[in-house]
Design an enzyme around this catalytic site. Structure first.
Site, short mmCIF file in Angstrom:
data_model
loop_
_atom_site.label_atom_id
_atom_site.label_comp_id
_atom_site.label_asym_id
_atom_site.label_seq_id
_atom_site.Cartn_x
_atom_site.Cartn_y
_atom_site.Cartn_z
N ALA A 222 0.84 -1.20 0.00
CA ALA A 222 0.00 0.00 0.00
C ALA A 222 0.87 1.24 0.00
O ALA A 222 1.96 1.25 0.59
CB ALA A 222 -0.93 0.02 1.22
N VAL A 223 0.36 2.26 -0.66
CA VAL A 223 0.99 3.58 -0.67
C VAL A 223 -0.05 4.57 -0.17
O VAL A 223 -1.19 4.57 -0.67
CB VAL A 223 1.47 3.96 -2.09
CG1 VAL A 223 2.08 5.36 -2.09
CG2 VAL A 223 2.46 2.93 -2.63
N GLU B 226 -2.49 -11.73 -4.92
CA GLU B 226 -3.90 -11.58 -5.24
C GLU B 226 -4.27 -10.12 -5.05
O GLU B 226 -3.69 -9.43 -4.22
CB GLU B 226 -4.81 -12.42 -4.32
CG GLU B 226 -4.64 -13.92 -4.46
CD GLU B 226 -3.49 -14.45 -3.63
OE1 GLU B 226 -2.90 -15.46 -4.04
OE2 GLU B 226 -3.17 -13.86 -2.58
N TYR C 120 0.34 -3.61 -11.34
CA TYR C 120 1.08 -4.87 -11.37
C TYR C 120 1.38 -5.30 -12.81
O TYR C 120 2.42 -5.90 -13.07
CB TYR C 120 0.33 -5.97 -10.61
CG TYR C 120 0.36 -5.75 -9.12
CD1 TYR C 120 1.56 -5.75 -8.42
CD2 TYR C 120 -0.80 -5.52 -8.41
CE1 TYR C 120 1.60 -5.53 -7.05
CE2 TYR C 120 -0.78 -5.30 -7.03
CZ TYR C 120 0.43 -5.32 -6.37
OH TYR C 120 0.46 -5.10 -5.02
N ASN D 128 -10.30 -4.07 -8.78
CA ASN D 128 -9.33 -3.01 -8.52
C ASN D 128 -8.50 -2.74 -9.79
O ASN D 128 -7.40 -3.25 -9.97
CB ASN D 128 -8.42 -3.39 -7.35
CG ASN D 128 -7.54 -2.25 -6.90
OD1 ASN D 128 -7.31 -1.29 -7.63
ND2 ASN D 128 -7.04 -2.35 -5.68
#
Length: 155
Positions: free
Chosen positions: A78-79, A111, A123, A116
């Site tokens: 996460a960012v 995953e 990715y 999303n």
């Protein structure tokens, strides 16, 4: 603007902040599963790497990966919203890929929520490939898209 950030191993004192970021940025709408105690177990485990980048003494981004014999699993990344689109997520993944290669890992799996689109695009730019859909993966309520990237150097 992209800026090189120092990637460091998380400290046990970071567990609460990482867990709260996971709850707010990754697990929204689900029951909180990545609690401070669970994050702390990963921080202290020899089979995992929990890494962070910091801005103004706060965690700007983090990633958590578990290492197996030949594969690794990127459990969380996460960012914080204020630091997105600055290359921090990419930098964390590149650090983990380099570490995986050194550890003899062949492949990294992950995953993400099937809906999303931003994570899927992110990715994809990092050479992760779609592997399939797992229905009701997230607490029996949401589908997950499985992705994978080969990281081993060719013999």
């Amino acid at each position: 603007m992209s800026e090189i950030a120092l990637v460091t191993l998380a400290r046990t004192a970071d567990a609460l902040e990482i867990a709260e970021m996971s709850r707010d940025l990754i697990e929204h709408g689900l029951t909180w599963a990545w609690t401070p105690a669970r994050i702390q177990r990963f921080i202290t485990s020899r089979e995992s790497s929990v890494i962070v980048t910091r801005r103004e003494r706060r965690i700007a981004a983090f990633a958590l990966m578990h290492f197996g014999d030949e594969t690794a699993h990127l459990n969380l990344l996460a960012v914080a919203p204020a630091y997105r689109r600055q290359g921090l997520g990419r930098q964390l993944v590149e650090w983990l890929c380099a570490t995986a290669i050194e550890a003899g890992i062949v492949r990294i799996n992950l995953e993400l929520r099937a809906n999303n689109a931003a994570a899927l695009a992110f990715y994809g730019t990092l050479r992760f490939e779609r592997q399939g859909i797992e229905h009701a993966y997230y607490q029996g309520r949401e589908a997950a898209l499985r992705m994978s990237r080969r990281v081993a150097k060719n013999p």
